[in-house]
Design a protein around this motif. Structure first.
Motif, PDB file in Angstrom:
ATOM      1  N   GLY A 161     -23.912  64.426  88.645  1.00 10.39           N
ATOM      2  CA  GLY A 161     -23.669  62.985  88.540  1.00 10.39           C
ATOM      3  C   GLY A 161     -22.186  62.665  88.584  1.00 10.39           C
ATOM      4  O   GLY A 161     -21.766  61.699  89.231  1.00 10.39           O
ATOM      5  N   LEU A 162     -21.371  63.473  87.898  1.00  7.26           N
ATOM      6  CA  LEU A 162     -19.926  63.284  87.925  1.00  7.26           C
ATOM      7  C   LEU A 162     -19.388  63.462  89.339  1.00  7.26           C
ATOM      8  O   LEU A 162     -18.580  62.661  89.825  1.00  7.26           O
ATOM      9  CB  LEU A 162     -19.259  64.273  86.965  1.00  7.26           C
ATOM     10  CG  LEU A 162     -17.725  64.266  86.948  1.00  7.26           C
ATOM     11  CD1 LEU A 162     -17.198  62.916  86.500  1.00  7.26           C
ATOM     12  CD2 LEU A 162     -17.211  65.383  86.034  1.00  7.26           C
ATOM     13  N   LEU A 163     -19.832  64.519  89.991  1.00  7.24           N
ATOM     14  CA  LEU A 163     -19.402  64.759  91.364  1.00  7.24           C
ATOM     15  C   LEU A 163     -19.848  63.620  92.276  1.00  7.24           C
ATOM     16  O   LEU A 163     -19.083  63.169  93.157  1.00  7.24           O
ATOM     17  CB  LEU A 163     -19.985  66.083  91.859  1.00  7.24           C
ATOM     18  CG  LEU A 163     -19.524  66.573  93.236  1.00  7.24           C
ATOM     19  CD1 LEU A 163     -18.029  66.782  93.253  1.00  7.24           C
ATOM     20  CD2 LEU A 163     -20.235  67.878  93.602  1.00  7.24           C
ATOM     21  N   GLY A 164     -21.077  63.137  92.079  1.00  2.44           N
ATOM     22  CA  GLY A 164     -21.565  62.011  92.870  1.00  2.44           C
ATOM     23  C   GLY A 164     -20.749  60.756  92.643  1.00  2.44           C
ATOM     24  O   GLY A 164     -20.549  59.959  93.570  1.00  2.44           O
ATOM     25  N   GLU A 165     -20.271  60.554  91.396  1.00  7.33           N
ATOM     26  CA  GLU A 165     -19.434  59.393  91.104  1.00  7.33           C
ATOM     27  C   GLU A 165     -18.147  59.437  91.926  1.00  7.33           C
ATOM     28  O   GLU A 165     -17.727  58.429  92.513  1.00  7.33           O
ATOM     29  CB  GLU A 165     -19.110  59.360  89.607  1.00  7.33           C
ATOM     30  CG  GLU A 165     -18.446  58.095  89.146  1.00  7.33           C
ATOM     31  CD  GLU A 165     -19.370  56.892  89.131  1.00  7.33           C
ATOM     32  OE1 GLU A 165     -18.870  55.775  89.389  1.00  7.33           O
ATOM     33  OE2 GLU A 165     -20.570  57.070  88.873  1.00  7.33           O
ATOM     34  N   TYR A 166     -17.526  60.599  91.982  1.00  4.85           N
ATOM     35  CA  TYR A 166     -16.317  60.753  92.791  1.00  4.85           C
ATOM     36  C   TYR A 166     -16.613  60.487  94.266  1.00  4.85           C
ATOM     37  O   TYR A 166     -15.902  59.735  94.935  1.00  4.85           O
ATOM     38  CB  TYR A 166     -15.745  62.159  92.634  1.00  4.85           C
ATOM     39  CG  TYR A 166     -14.791  62.323  91.487  1.00  4.85           C
ATOM     40  CD1 TYR A 166     -13.428  62.097  91.646  1.00  4.85           C
ATOM     41  CD2 TYR A 166     -15.225  62.708  90.234  1.00  4.85           C
ATOM     42  CE1 TYR A 166     -12.532  62.256  90.592  1.00  4.85           C
ATOM     43  CE2 TYR A 166     -14.352  62.869  89.166  1.00  4.85           C
ATOM     44  CZ  TYR A 166     -13.002  62.642  89.362  1.00  4.85           C
ATOM     45  OH  TYR A 166     -12.123  62.793  88.318  1.00  4.85           O
ATOM     46  N   ILE A 167     -17.673  61.109  94.768  1.00  7.06           N
ATOM     47  CA  ILE A 167     -17.998  60.967  96.190  1.00  7.06           C
ATOM     48  C   ILE A 167     -18.350  59.521  96.526  1.00  7.06           C
ATOM     49  O   ILE A 167     -17.934  58.984  97.560  1.00  7.06           O
ATOM     50  CB  ILE A 167     -19.157  61.912  96.571  1.00  7.06           C
ATOM     51  CG1 ILE A 167     -18.706  63.373  96.424  1.00  7.06           C
ATOM     52  CG2 ILE A 167     -19.627  61.646  97.999  1.00  7.06           C
ATOM     53  CD1 ILE A 167     -19.809  64.377  96.624  1.00  7.06           C
TER      54      ILE A 167
END
Length: 318
Positions: A283-289
């Motif tokens: 989810g954190l990585l998706g937020e950045y992307i």
């Protein structure tokens, strides 16, 4: 840039009952000295009340006031950056529209700039806010120190003054998720905190809900820090090490005592822990992307419906 001019930037949201008093206090304070002139930039962040009407009346009475009207609500930080686009003064002061800022302390902030600071924040000894806002402010301070490397002795508030070159650097940021503390901390570290008094709110409640504060934190920490990604890497490494150690312990126990039964409880616990960590970090990585994707598509910081500016400015003054 016009020297000896102080530019006030005030983001306004549902401030029909407070903004007139704020402007009146500013004018009274400015009138007590003759060194500085002034201009006031009022940004209506698509208020749902009659704030827009009140701002237009103020501008008709005083042409040193500029009104910027947003097409929809973009948030306080976007409103401030929009106001920065219109400033012409040597020093810029940001404050809220709710009457809680100590207007009598504006020249304490200016004095700190004249003494060499690039930015001066008003430091509240006892903030007059509700429990949720105080808690949110403390979390924000902790996360700013952890992720943005904010000096521990620096108090960041929404009542602050900055030099023109700092403001010029800040408005170069054109991505969709502005965060003022991140912009200031990446521009300069020559910042000070000046003790001031915080007043009780005159009327109404804060426009910041828990979810708006959460969204604001995400703006700052995904746009101005990669430390959350490094934390994700550390968590992944820690889980891998724990899994490896746990597997060795299980094998050794089984070899030493073959009668030991493998339990489902421990297996499910490990699966839930690892699965939860993976989902959180994804989810954190998706937020950045997602934010990168939105920025690539040139999502605007704000959309201006109308600007009312009747100032008589010189063509050029250095």
């Amino acid at each position: 840039m016009r020297r000896n001019i102080i530019s006030f930037v005030i983001p306004c949201y549902c401030a029909e009952h407070t903004i007139q008093n704020v402007i009146q206090e500013i004018l009274e304070e400015i009138s007590r000295q003759d060194k500085y002139g002034y201009e006031i930039i009022l940004v209506n962040d698509s208020s749902s009340d009659d704030t827009g009407t009140v701002l237009r009346e103020l501008q008709r009475e005083n042409h040193n006031i500029v009104v910027i009207d947003f097409a929809k609500n973009f948030g306080q930080h976007s409103a401030i950056l929009a106001g920065f686009q219109k400033v012409t003064g040597e020093y810029i002061i940001c404050l809220d529209d709710d009457g809680q800022m100590p207007i009598e302390s504006i020249f304490d902030l200016i004095q700190a700039l004249e003494n060499g600071a690039d930015v001066a924040f008003g430091k509240y000894d006892s903030p007059k806010q509700n429990f949720a806002r105080n808690l949110g402010s403390r979390v924000n301070v902790w996360m700013s120190e952890l992720l943005l490397d904010k000096p521990k002795d620096l108090y960041i508030s929404s009542f602050w003054a900055g030099r023109r070159y700092v403001i010029d650097e800040m408005i170069r940021y054109d991505a969709a998720y502005p965060y003022l503390a991140g912009l200031l901390l990446r521009t300069t570290r020559n910042m000070v905190s000046i003790p001031v008094k915080h007043r009780p709110r005159e009327s109404g409640t804060s426009g910041y809900t828990f979810f708006k504060l959460l969204n604001l934190w995400l703006n700052g920490f995904t746009a101005f820090s990669v430390k959350p990604l490094r934390f994700a890497t550390f968590c992944g490494l820690l889980c891998a090490v724990l899994g490896f150690v746990f597997s060795i312990v299980m094998v050794v126990r089984k070899l030493l005592n073959p009668a030991i039964l493998l339990g489902y409880a421990s297996t499910i616990t490990v699966i839930l822990f690892i699965g939860g960590m993976i989902m959180m970090l994804l989810g954190l990585l998706g937020e950045y992307i997602g934010r990168i994707y939105i920025s690539i598509n040139k999502a605007p910081q704000y959309v201006i419906r109308e600007v009312i500016d009747q100032r008589e400015l010189p063509e050029k003054e250095e």
